[in-house]
Design a protein around this motif. Sequence first.
Motif, PDB file in Angstrom:
ATOM      1  N   ARG A  16      54.059  20.604 -58.407  1.00  6.94           N
ATOM      2  CA  ARG A  16      54.659  21.923 -58.597  1.00  6.94           C
ATOM      3  C   ARG A  16      53.606  23.019 -58.680  1.00  6.94           C
ATOM      4  N   PHE A  18      51.308  25.963 -57.412  1.00 11.19           N
ATOM      5  CA  PHE A  18      51.635  26.980 -56.398  1.00 11.19           C
ATOM      6  C   PHE A  18      50.633  26.900 -55.237  1.00 11.19           C
ATOM      7  N   LYS A  20      49.836  28.936 -53.021  1.00 12.93           N
ATOM      8  CA  LYS A  20      49.021  30.138 -52.784  1.00 12.93           C
ATOM      9  C   LYS A  20      47.771  30.176 -53.666  1.00 12.93           C
ATOM     10  N   ASP A  48      60.558  16.758 -52.763  1.00 14.09           N
ATOM     11  CA  ASP A  48      61.752  16.359 -53.535  1.00 14.09           C
ATOM     12  C   ASP A  48      62.609  17.571 -53.886  1.00 14.09           C
ATOM     13  N   ARG A  49      62.043  18.745 -53.801  1.00 16.58           N
ATOM     14  CA  ARG A  49      62.752  19.992 -54.093  1.00 16.58           C
ATOM     15  C   ARG A  49      62.250  21.058 -53.121  1.00 16.58           C
ATOM     16  N   ALA A  50      63.050  22.115 -52.965  1.00 17.96           N
ATOM     17  CA  ALA A  50      62.633  23.218 -52.094  1.00 17.96           C
ATOM     18  C   ALA A  50      61.451  23.975 -52.698  1.00 17.96           C
ATOM     19  N   PHE A  51      61.150  23.715 -53.980  1.00 19.61           N
ATOM     20  CA  PHE A  51      60.007  24.381 -54.605  1.00 19.61           C
ATOM     21  C   PHE A  51      58.866  23.401 -54.874  1.00 19.61           C
ATOM     22  N   ALA A  79      58.079  10.450 -55.054  1.00 23.17           N
ATOM     23  CA  ALA A  79      58.299  10.932 -56.422  1.00 23.17           C
ATOM     24  C   ALA A  79      59.502  11.872 -56.464  1.00 23.17           C
ATOM     25  N   GLU A  80      60.164  11.892 -57.602  1.00 22.28           N
ATOM     26  CA  GLU A  80      61.389  12.690 -57.742  1.00 22.28           C
ATOM     27  C   GLU A  80      61.376  13.393 -59.098  1.00 22.28           C
ATOM     28  N   GLY A  81      61.458  14.734 -59.058  1.00 24.96           N
ATOM     29  CA  GLY A  81      61.391  15.530 -60.273  1.00 24.96           C
ATOM     30  C   GLY A  81      62.470  15.181 -61.285  1.00 24.96           C
ATOM     31  N   THR A  83      62.822  12.729 -63.424  1.00 25.36           N
ATOM     32  CA  THR A  83      63.343  11.363 -63.525  1.00 25.36           C
ATOM     33  C   THR A  83      62.729  10.575 -64.679  1.00 25.36           C
ATOM     34  N   PHE A 166      57.334  27.393 -73.939  1.00 22.20           N
ATOM     35  CA  PHE A 166      58.669  27.771 -74.419  1.00 22.20           C
ATOM     36  C   PHE A 166      59.639  26.596 -74.433  1.00 22.20           C
ATOM     37  N   PRO A 203      53.287  28.706 -65.740  1.00 19.35           N
ATOM     38  CA  PRO A 203      53.889  29.424 -66.883  1.00 19.35           C
ATOM     39  C   PRO A 203      55.031  28.654 -67.558  1.00 19.35           C
ATOM     40  N   ASP A 204      55.570  27.631 -66.891  1.00 20.56           N
ATOM     41  CA  ASP A 204      56.664  26.874 -67.511  1.00 20.56           C
ATOM     42  C   ASP A 204      56.186  25.946 -68.625  1.00 20.56           C
TER      43      ASP A 204
END
Lengths: 278, 278
Positions: A16, A18, A20, A48-51, A79-81, A83, A166, A203-204
């Motif tokens: 995940r 970035f 850029k 596994d995801r569009a992001f 791999a799969e987010g 899980t 958070f 940031p997450d």
Amino acid sequence: MIHSFLLVGQSNMAGRGFLKDVPMICNERIKVLRNGRWQIMMEPINYDRAFAGVGPSASFAAAWCRKNEDKEIGLVPCAEGGTSLDAWSVEGPLFEHAILQAKLAKRSSKLEGILWHQGENECSSGLSKLYHEKFLKIVEAFRRELCEPDIPIIIGGIGNYLGSGFLGHYFPEHSEVNQELLEFAKKEKNCYFATALGLTSNPDGIHLNAVSQRIFGLRYFEAYDKRKHILEPLEGEENAINIDSERPLTKAEKTAILEKQFAGGEISLEEYQSQLMS
Amino acid sequence: MIHSFLLVGQSNMAGRGFLKDVPMICNERIKVLRNGRWQIMMEPINYDRAFAGVGPSASFAAAWCRKNEDKEIGLVPCAEGGTSLDAWSVEGPLFEHAILQAKLAKRSSKLEGILWHQGENECSSGLSKLYHEKFLKIVEAFRRELCEPDIPIIIGGIGNYLGSGFLGHYFPEHSEVNQELLEFAKKEKNCYFATALGLTSNPDGIHLNAVSQRIFGLRYFEAYDKRKHILEPLEGEENAINIDSERPLTKAEKTAILEKQFAGGEISLEEYQSQLMS
């Protein structure tokens, strides 16, 4: 013959970071399995995801290429987010899918290792205590189903940042999970640990950022290559983002990048044609 | 129970339309199979390349949802850019991969149809004449391996623009291939044709652009739904880009879009949190 590695686990193996934030890795000796066939790798590798973004496997592969001149490496993304270990149980679709992909890969490659990163989903409700038992069943099943009884398995630690952020309250047992991962690698045969010590997040507060993923890939490679646990940051790892960016691109690599830019609508037909000629 | 469709063929089934050119389709009743599990669909659906974009299946699925209220559709992406009929032969990895994915999908869905788009690679060297024979073997093998002897197969035509464009000389037999595709659909049982008449391309002169792909998906759906050949543009198809954009988003859809934006680094933690609350 391609030397292949199976990528399994949850979001931080998928990646995940970035895109850029780090220089692209494009190396014609790094392949990825798509639809049963090998192609030149472009990130994101594990869609596994569009992001999906930067995971550890690109810099792992680049480090492998530095060590193994003129050889080719192949990545098998499964791999799969989000899980849990239970979702990876040997009766479930994730495990079966990964086995099918690895078997497809083995037709045209030599499977050399399994890269595992999972644990964020085991950080509460006493789940950390069950890690060893659940994961051992999965590891044994991978080795059995793939007829690779001694294949090395590289196990990454989870972020020390997980308790803060958070969503930190979701991860009360993150230290315990890390301890379980390390103990597992120490106890079980041909398993090696790569620490996440000092790595930082998006940031997450959950996902390793792109720079950290480039570093993490080098630690995974060091654990694989030296067959040892990596418990501390590596010397010089701060240059990880340049692992493959200072090498001159080959013609095939330049063409692949141009094709991506043109087919993705980033450059015009005129730019594409003039750059193809140059 | 999810109603699933297998996506097979080459790049125009995978999709190369530019995502920025059309409104996003996000509908919680449209799922996609990833790693053996269903998740809410986000484009690009068929990630065969890092520059995969809009294909016909998103608007196909949106049209299906309009017709089938309260039901769920699942897409099984297995198309691979640049592939010939020979590459799809039943002994090869593309076919095997597609069968494995479809079987995984069938565990938790009812397979309702196969969407096929292929032909650009058969447009020279007399290959168009061999289309029927080669494709029939593939169709028969899909039906046999999947134990679906009567499953509908929707076959899209290839672009009439293929003879022009800077690579037009690669496609001297594009009209013949189109004729073969239509004749195949007419002759073989439960096969239906969707014309590409009037559709337009990206600047490459090869790949359908995003607006045309949205329209194409509606034609595919009409062919599937009415079980008939679509030989002309549909009435009102020029509004295809709004097929799902005027429906108010559900909470799950808003959350999925926010997650994509935040996890992809498009919005800050503060924006994410404030929008989650709103």
